[in-house]
Design a protein around this motif. Structure first.
Motif, PDB file in Angstrom:
ATOM      1  N   SER A  77      47.312  42.531  28.366  1.00 16.24           N
ATOM      2  CA  SER A  77      47.366  41.402  29.300  1.00 16.24           C
ATOM      3  C   SER A  77      47.938  41.905  30.622  1.00 16.24           C
ATOM      4  O   SER A  77      48.492  43.016  30.687  1.00 16.24           O
ATOM      5  N   GLY A  78      47.828  41.079  31.646  1.00 18.41           N
ATOM      6  CA  GLY A  78      48.433  41.422  32.934  1.00 18.41           C
ATOM      7  C   GLY A  78      49.952  41.462  32.829  1.00 18.41           C
ATOM      8  O   GLY A  78      50.611  42.283  33.466  1.00 18.41           O
ATOM      9  N   THR A  79      50.495  40.564  32.009  1.00 13.18           N
ATOM     10  CA  THR A  79      51.947  40.529  31.813  1.00 13.18           C
ATOM     11  C   THR A  79      52.434  41.831  31.174  1.00 13.18           C
ATOM     12  O   THR A  79      53.399  42.447  31.656  1.00 13.18           O
TER      13      THR A  79
ATOM     14  N   PHE B 100      53.713  33.549  39.982  1.00 14.64           N
ATOM     15  CA  PHE B 100      53.538  33.268  38.564  1.00 14.64           C
ATOM     16  C   PHE B 100      54.773  33.798  37.833  1.00 14.64           C
ATOM     17  O   PHE B 100      55.353  34.800  38.230  1.00 14.64           O
TER      18      PHE B 100
ATOM     19  N   ALA C 122      55.360  35.565  35.280  1.00 18.04           N
ATOM     20  CA  ALA C 122      55.386  36.954  34.800  1.00 18.04           C
ATOM     21  C   ALA C 122      55.910  37.942  35.846  1.00 18.04           C
ATOM     22  O   ALA C 122      56.414  39.007  35.491  1.00 18.04           O
TER      23      ALA C 122
ATOM     24  N   VAL D 113      53.908  40.553  45.377  1.00 14.76           N
ATOM     25  CA  VAL D 113      52.843  39.903  44.606  1.00 14.76           C
ATOM     26  C   VAL D 113      51.762  39.501  45.596  1.00 14.76           C
ATOM     27  O   VAL D 113      52.068  38.973  46.663  1.00 14.76           O
TER      28      VAL D 113
ATOM     29  N   LEU E 103      48.941  37.044  46.255  1.00 13.96           N
ATOM     30  CA  LEU E 103      48.504  35.767  45.697  1.00 13.96           C
ATOM     31  C   LEU E 103      47.261  35.195  46.365  1.00 13.96           C
ATOM     32  O   LEU E 103      47.103  35.299  47.591  1.00 13.96           O
TER      33      LEU E 103
ATOM     34  N   ASP F  58      52.567  43.558  41.888  1.00 20.50           N
ATOM     35  CA  ASP F  58      51.928  42.603  40.988  1.00 20.50           C
ATOM     36  C   ASP F  58      50.603  42.239  41.656  1.00 20.50           C
ATOM     37  O   ASP F  58      50.505  41.280  42.417  1.00 20.50           O
TER      38      ASP F  58
ATOM     39  N   ALA G  29      47.959  41.468  39.956  1.00 24.22           N
ATOM     40  CA  ALA G  29      47.206  40.841  38.859  1.00 24.22           C
ATOM     41  C   ALA G  29      46.026  40.013  39.355  1.00 24.22           C
ATOM     42  O   ALA G  29      44.983  39.951  38.716  1.00 24.22           O
ATOM     43  N   GLU G  30      46.187  39.366  40.539  1.00 26.06           N
ATOM     44  CA  GLU G  30      45.138  38.489  41.071  1.00 26.06           C
ATOM     45  C   GLU G  30      44.231  39.201  42.068  1.00 26.06           C
ATOM     46  O   GLU G  30      43.335  38.581  42.636  1.00 26.06           O
TER      47      GLU G  30
ATOM     48  N   SER H 130      45.044  41.732  35.970  1.00 27.66           N
ATOM     49  CA  SER H 130      44.951  40.806  34.844  1.00 27.66           C
ATOM     50  C   SER H 130      43.487  40.424  34.679  1.00 27.66           C
ATOM     51  O   SER H 130      42.800  40.153  35.676  1.00 27.66           O
TER      52      SER H 130
ATOM     53  N   PHE I  29      42.747  37.844  32.596  1.00 27.27           N
ATOM     54  CA  PHE I  29      42.806  36.497  32.025  1.00 27.27           C
ATOM     55  C   PHE I  29      41.501  35.793  32.427  1.00 27.27           C
ATOM     56  O   PHE I  29      40.988  36.025  33.523  1.00 27.27           O
TER      57      PHE I  29
ATOM     58  N   LYS J  26      40.607  34.697  36.019  1.00 30.35           N
ATOM     59  CA  LYS J  26      40.757  35.642  37.140  1.00 30.35           C
ATOM     60  C   LYS J  26      39.381  36.049  37.681  1.00 30.35           C
ATOM     61  O   LYS J  26      38.358  35.855  37.036  1.00 30.35           O
TER      62      LYS J  26
END
Ligand code: PLP
Length: 395
Positions: A69-71, A96, A98, A142, A144, A168, A170-171, A192, A194, A197
């Motif tokens: 997972s991204g986390t 987020f 995480a 991060v 976003l 981070d 992730a996005e 991530s 998820f 995404k």
């Protein structure tokens, strides 16, 4: 293999839907999954290795380490970079969960800084500088919604203070800063996958990205109980790392197969997201009650945005969300409560209301609208008309 039926959603505009995409993608996914079934290795196998190579190529990363997972990718990245007990990592107050919990899971302490008011919702360099102390080891920007945080300011600040930059991202698949993909502007970053995404699996999956050989090797060890460095190739000298206690965060090959199929459409999906985001902006500009539309912050270098989330700032946010929900329109609140004010982080000292004014304002006003390649122009019009009606008092 028959096409699986993905349940059709009843509401006129779900927050996320990929029924149409999957109907046409299925033959390609099936080719990749047949490959997985033929080989009979369902976790941490060759499909996963193929995805790692494909994403290393897409992002330009020297190493792409697939995880669960991204986390997990964040926790493993932090640990692989040597972050642990006694260390502090500066994290934005608006993100987020995480972004902060991964620091705690690595045994370190997240220290929060406020975000800018430029419209990037990213870490504010001056606010970071104010919380740097003796134990600060890293800054964790991060990225976003649609663009990177100000990486020129943040990397320069980190360099001056001798801190690592861990992203981070992730996005942020597809987002680049002066040609460098998100996650590769410092020691490392994450992706991530998820389902919602920009590149989403049919379940959880994530990845660590890094150009650092040692971080990649350690991440490989941590994801698999310290057993293997890479997915299929053993890394010479792995016994040097014995004593590291890892976890099971291997990626499933079926998810890798889905992601390889979707990766072939990623550029098209990103272009479609942009088209829809532009259409929202054209349609919503000047609407009563709308305080801010997404805006791309001008940068001193070329910065490539990607419309992952279409985020508005509005008056009476919760009432609007309820009004939309009652009419079958899904929205999400990214993010409803600043991280330092969440129960596990709030305290009598720094982490209390009033200390993070920009994060606090954002968390009261932001609302994400449905945005995904399958969204139609008609659905988009329904969303916009319903928002206009709400603020005009038409019910
Ligand atoms: C999605 C996301 C994560 C975590 O990813 P998962 O794959 O859901 O664990 C971390 N940080 C940010 C900013 C995210 O948007």
């Amino acid at each position: 293999m028959p096409i699986p039926s993905i349940q059709h959603q009843d509401p006129p505009v779900p927050f996320f839907d990929q029924t149409e995409s999957f109907t046409s993608l299925w033959p390609l996914i099936a080719r990749h999954t047949d490959d997985v079934f033929d080989r009979g290795k369902f976790s941490h196998g060759r499909k996963v290795a193929e995805l790692e190579r494909a994403l290393a190529e897409y992002t330009g990363a020297k190493h792409a380490v697939a995880v669960n997972s991204g986390t997990d990718a964040l926790v493993i990245l932090l640990r692989a970079a040597g972050i642990g007990p006694g260390d502090e990592v500066v994290v934005p107050a608006f993100s987020f969960f995480a972004s902060a919990s991964s620091v705690s899971m690595a045994g370190a302490t997240p220290v929060f800084a406020d975000i800018t008011t430029d419209g990037d919702y990213g870490l504010d360099a001056a606010s970071v500088e104010a919380v740097i102390g003796e134990r600060t080891r890293a800054v964790l920007p991060v990225h976003l919604f649609s663009q990177l945080a100000d990486m020129t300011a943040l990397t320069e600040l980190a360099r001056r203070h001798g801190l690592m930059v861990l992203e981070d991202s992730a996005e942020a698949i597809g987002m680049r800063w002066d040609g460098t993909h998100a996650g590769l502007l410092g020691t490392g970053g994450v992706l991530s996958f998820f389902p919602t995404k920009t590149l989403g699996a049919l379940g959880d999956a994530g990845m660590v990205l890094t150009n650092d050989d040692e971080v990649a090797e350690k991440a490989g060890v941590l994801r698999h109980h310290g057993r293997m460095g890479k997915t299929i190739d053993h890394i010479a000298g792995i016994s040097n790392l014995s004593g590291v206690s890892g976890t099971n965060s291997k990626m499933d090959d079926v998810q890798a197969a889905v992601l390889l199929a979707k990766l072939s459409r990623l550029d098209r999906d990103i272009a479609r997201r942009r088209e829809l985001a532009d259409a929202y902006t054209a349609r919503l500009r000047g609407t009563d009650g709308v305080l801010a539309l997404p805006r791309t912050v001008p940068r001193p270098v070329r910065a490539d945005p990607v419309s992952y989330v279409y985020l508005l700032e509005v008056e009476r946010r919760d009432e609007l969300a309820a009004h939309l929900a009652a009419r079958g329109i899904g929205t999400e609140t990214y993010y409803p409560r600043p991280l330092p004010l969440q129960p596990c982080y709030t305290d009598e000292g720094r982490n209390r209301p009033g200390r993070f004014p920009h994060a606090e304002a954002a968390s009261e006003r932001t609302l994400a609208l449905p945005l995904y390649p399958d969204l139609t122009e008609e659905q988009l019009e329904t969303v916009c008309a319903t928002i206009s009606d709400f603020y005009a008092g038409r019910r």
